[in-house]
Design an enzyme around this catalytic site. Sequence first.
Site, PDB file in Angstrom:
ATOM      1  N   HIS A   1      -2.838  -0.896  10.387  1.00  0.00           N
ATOM      2  CA  HIS A   1      -2.284   0.465  10.409  1.00  0.00           C
ATOM      3  C   HIS A   1      -1.674   0.895  11.740  1.00  0.00           C
ATOM      4  O   HIS A   1      -1.140   1.987  11.860  1.00  0.00           O
ATOM      5  CB  HIS A   1      -3.360   1.471   9.965  1.00  0.00           C
ATOM      6  CG  HIS A   1      -3.543   1.488   8.481  1.00  0.00           C
ATOM      7  ND1 HIS A   1      -4.283   2.437   7.819  1.00  0.00           N
ATOM      8  CD2 HIS A   1      -3.059   0.659   7.513  1.00  0.00           C
ATOM      9  CE1 HIS A   1      -4.259   2.195   6.511  1.00  0.00           C
ATOM     10  NE2 HIS A   1      -3.526   1.118   6.310  1.00  0.00           N
TER      11      HIS A   1
ATOM     12  N   ASP B   1       0.818  -1.211   0.000  1.00  0.00           N
ATOM     13  CA  ASP B   1       0.000   0.000   0.000  1.00  0.00           C
ATOM     14  C   ASP B   1       0.855   1.265   0.000  1.00  0.00           C
ATOM     15  O   ASP B   1       0.642   2.187   0.794  1.00  0.00           O
ATOM     16  CB  ASP B   1      -1.008   0.009   1.166  1.00  0.00           C
ATOM     17  CG  ASP B   1      -2.184  -0.950   0.938  1.00  0.00           C
ATOM     18  OD1 ASP B   1      -2.260  -1.536  -0.153  1.00  0.00           O
ATOM     19  OD2 ASP B   1      -3.014  -1.100   1.854  1.00  0.00           O
TER      20      ASP B   1
ATOM     21  N   HIS C   1      -4.512  -2.169  -1.806  1.00  0.00           N
ATOM     22  CA  HIS C   1      -5.025  -0.905  -2.337  1.00  0.00           C
ATOM     23  C   HIS C   1      -4.558  -0.604  -3.756  1.00  0.00           C
ATOM     24  O   HIS C   1      -5.274   0.016  -4.523  1.00  0.00           O
ATOM     25  CB  HIS C   1      -4.651   0.254  -1.410  1.00  0.00           C
ATOM     26  CG  HIS C   1      -5.658   0.451  -0.329  1.00  0.00           C
ATOM     27  ND1 HIS C   1      -6.601   1.449  -0.341  1.00  0.00           N
ATOM     28  CD2 HIS C   1      -5.890  -0.265   0.786  1.00  0.00           C
ATOM     29  CE1 HIS C   1      -7.368   1.353   0.722  1.00  0.00           C
ATOM     30  NE2 HIS C   1      -6.956   0.323   1.430  1.00  0.00           N
TER      31      HIS C   1
HETATM   32 MN   LIG Z   1      -3.684  -2.692   3.032  1.00  0.00          MN
END
Ligand SMILES: [Mn+2]
Length: 373
Positions: free
Chosen positions: A201, A55, A91
């Site tokens: 994250h 990502d 993503h």
């Molecule tokens: Mn991801």
Amino acid sequence: MKILHVADSHIGYSAYHKVAENGLNQREVDVYNAFEQFIDYALKTKPDLIIHAGDLFDSVRPTNRAISFVLNQLLKLSEEEIPFIVISGNHETPKLRETGSVFRIFEHLNNIYPIYKGKLEEVEIENAIIHAIPHSFSNEDLRKNIGMVKLRESHLNILVLHAGIIGIKEFSYTRGDFNEQIISSGYLSPDFDYIALGHFHKPTKVTDNAYYAGSIEHFSFKEAGEEKGFYDIELGSSLKINFIPLKTRGMLDLGNIDCLNLSADEITNEIIRKFMESEIKDKIVRINLKRINRGKFKGLDWNRIKSASSHALHFEISYEFYEIEQELKGKSRIGSLVDEWKEYISKIPLDKDREEIEKLALKYLSEAIGGIK
Ligand SMILES: [Mn+2]
């Protein structure tokens, strides 16, 4: 060997309406700034290797601006001969192979290793083998890719993955992101010298040798209050790992206000009191109103709320209307739900068990409705 592990930069992300001095979306600029801080750190400390665990971009088709930003940053690493290995994440990976990957652009840059073809690739840097697994075509493919890894005893072995991990008591991963890959913790072999993870994250130690670097900025209110950054790692016979925080924009979740027994004025005051209590200047701020009805919601003093929140970068109110739930509790509403469901199921061809399914569904429906408080 000195390694920087970073992930989830989501370059190209933008949100809210605030515009920066240069005319660009402020959040897009915030993300560029965070990534540039990371690159500056790398140029200053000159690691032997950088791993970006997926990502890098926020989308399959980033804007020309986002692409040229990344290109400029990576060129700096390339010129300084700092190897940069980047795998694709969910993503930036197209659902259709024919779409092609934005990572192709970086293929011909010296010292930049974009790994995006759905298959395990090995990169040798000094005395390390980096087993890099990009976003795969399915969870099964991902498992196959991991199965293909051959450890090389003479080398340091580093695994790079972009996936959610399930099956660890101390670490609970909740599924959520589109197109995401999930594997069980059994695939995180202790035989690797290091496992660089991306996707989750929040910077997290998952096992003794496996870490999520976390994202470089806040990308949703789920991440409010989290510290963002990357790892500076010394890898040899042992693993020394150091979290380096990045300066990011603050994101505050100011919590709930239970509105059931408050008047519209009292709710307005409570919102403003919460603003005063917290330093909201230039931050992204959210308040949740619980058990409010439409009348009170309309009656809030929006002018006062607006002016009190005007120095935040972005302020939003989330809310749940109470009267809808109350309606559900009323008999007429239960009746109509049941009728709606009966009509729905009558249109679905069922060879057998219709009676059983109807019985179960009605039981669950009444439980669910009864359970709403
Ligand atoms: Mn991801």
